[in-house]
Scaffold this motif. Structure first.
Motif, mmCIF file in Angstrom:
data_model
loop_
_atom_site.group_PDB
_atom_site.id
_atom_site.type_symbol
_atom_site.label_atom_id
_atom_site.label_comp_id
_atom_site.label_asym_id
_atom_site.label_seq_id
_atom_site.Cartn_x
_atom_site.Cartn_y
_atom_site.Cartn_z
ATOM 1 N N GLU A 1 0.830 -1.203 0.000
ATOM 2 C CA GLU A 1 0.000 0.000 0.000
ATOM 3 C C GLU A 1 0.865 1.254 0.000
ATOM 4 O O GLU A 1 0.587 2.222 -0.716
ATOM 5 C CB GLU A 1 -0.926 -0.004 1.218
ATOM 6 C CG GLU A 1 -1.967 -1.111 1.229
ATOM 7 C CD GLU A 1 -1.387 -2.470 1.599
ATOM 8 O OE1 GLU A 1 -0.213 -2.530 2.075
ATOM 9 O OE2 GLU A 1 -2.099 -3.479 1.402
ATOM 10 N N ARG A 2 1.938 1.255 0.796
ATOM 11 C CA ARG A 2 2.826 2.414 0.839
ATOM 12 C C ARG A 2 3.569 2.553 -0.485
ATOM 13 O O ARG A 2 3.765 3.678 -0.982
ATOM 14 C CB ARG A 2 3.803 2.279 2.003
ATOM 15 C CG ARG A 2 4.717 3.501 2.144
ATOM 16 C CD ARG A 2 5.722 3.325 3.283
ATOM 17 N NE ARG A 2 6.636 4.459 3.347
ATOM 18 C CZ ARG A 2 7.728 4.523 4.116
ATOM 19 N NH1 ARG A 2 8.031 3.481 4.909
ATOM 20 N NH2 ARG A 2 8.505 5.588 4.099
ATOM 21 N N ALA B 1 1.208 4.021 -3.011
ATOM 22 C CA ALA B 1 0.939 5.434 -2.719
ATOM 23 C C ALA B 1 2.083 6.308 -3.184
ATOM 24 O O ALA B 1 1.879 7.415 -3.704
ATOM 25 C CB ALA B 1 0.694 5.604 -1.222
ATOM 26 N N GLY C 1 1.854 8.706 -6.532
ATOM 27 C CA GLY C 1 1.752 10.054 -5.992
ATOM 28 C C GLY C 1 2.219 11.131 -6.953
ATOM 29 O O GLY C 1 2.822 10.854 -7.978
#
Length: 351
Positions: free
Chosen positions: A343-344, A347, A351
């Motif tokens: 998930e990180r 992101a 981004g």
């Protein structure tokens, strides 16, 4: 996570496909001749496609070599496996080639959750997407980025927009059949063009999870021009990772090649400003960036990605080399993006 998981030789007893795949894996991770690897992978495919009863009957009758792709060595492996033995060929390889490829980076390797740079037989890799996925899962990865080449790199069978579109459909189908504990990520190793542009449309790049941008041509370009080229690519909003930044080759069958010359401080400052990770390419013939440039990137505050650049399933284990170098050079684990949970990672890349 358990990174670097190895198939126990005992698991191979009784299943010739497992034994043949394991032999191919061990040969690949030690950079054995391609023809040897293909012999065992072809044999595994044949055994998998042949009924178990026929394979056993042929093993008992000594007629396995009548099947396409089965040679003397692979027939022996199949026969010994069906007899409940660990094949002699496999036992020798386990003894000689199953240990860590490099030492000193074990703690960091254990923290890696995936690999952001790998190739399949859609471009210049040697195995189908599914085989790359199976092996990544066996090694304990949580994710793998499929990053086949872009159109201009014709020597590597780079993917046109149409072929990449079809590949994304295959990636979606693969993920549909997985249990959710592993994710194949949509990616590309996109060529950095002479002017710093990227060799794929912005629309297609926007459909991907991770974009690795690399220079593959005109590696002897004037240093000022190369600096402008690389900085422009790093500033592209879809670039996530700067791949094997100097293009050097330090050993191996392809010979050696000097590193490209550019203003490393300027390039890595652009990486830091644009949240682009500097790849520590784990291929032993690359060892890219050189040690001194890793230091410059550290000083600039860069993120890093430790990648295998695997062109075969067994080469996914090249991460041992990259982790050993990163540890020796003082790269903090929290600045290595593929230690991050999925998930990180997404992101960051989106981004």
């Amino acid at each position: 996570m358990t990174a670097g998981k190895r198939t126990d030789p005992v698991e191979s007893a009784g299943d010739p496909v497992v034994a043949l795949r394991r032999i191919a894996f061990l040969l690949e991770r030690t950079r054995a001749e391609t023809y040897k690897v293909k012999a065992f992978r072809s044999a595994a495919a044949t055994v998998l496609a042949t009924g178990a009863d026929e394979v056993r009957a042929r093993a008992e009758a000594g007629t396995l070599r009548e099947l396409p792709g089965i040679g003397s060595s692979s027939a022996t492996v199949v026969t010994e496996t069906l007899a409940g033995q660990v094949p002699g060929y496999l036992a020798r390889l386990e003894e000689e080639a199953a240990g860590p490829l490099a030492t000193g980076g074990e703690e960091l390797r254990g923290r890696l959750r995936g690999d952001l740079h790998s190739h399949s037989d859609w471009s210049d890799g040697g195995s189908p997407i599914e085989e790359m996925v199976f092996t990544a899962m066996e090694l304990g990865h949580e994710y793998l980025v499929l990053s086949d080449h872009s159109p201009r790199l014709t020597v590597a069978n780079g993917l046109s927009t149409e072929r990449l579109t079809r590949q994304l459909e295959v990636v979606g189908a693969v993920n549909t059949h997985l249990d959710g504990g592993f994710r194949l990520l949509k990616g590309i190793e996109v060529d950095i063009l002479d002017d710093g542009g990227l060799d794929q449309s912005d629309e297609m790049l926007g459909r991907l999870d991770v974009v690795v941008a690399s220079v593959h041509s005109k590696l002897k370009m004037d240093p000022d021009a190369m600096t402008r080229r690389m900085v422009a690519a790093v500033r592209h909003p879809r670039t996530d990772v700067l791949g094997h930044c100097t293009g050097r080759l330090v050993t191996g069958g392809r010979g050696t090649r000097p590193q490209s010359r550019f203003d490393a401080a300027a390039v890595f400052a652009a990486c830091a400003e644009n949240d682009v990770a500097v790849e520590i390419n784990s291929r032993p013939e690359r060892r890219d960036p050189p040690d001194e440039l890793v230091g410059v990137a550290l000083e600039a505050g860069c993120l890093f990605s430790i990648d295998s650049d695997a062109h075969a399933p067994g080469q996914l284990d090249f991460l041992d080399y990259g982790c050993a170098r990163a540890t020796e050079l003082g790269v903090p684990a929290d600045r290595v993006v593929n230690t991050w949970p999925l998930e990180r990672l997404l992101a960051w890349s989106h981004g």
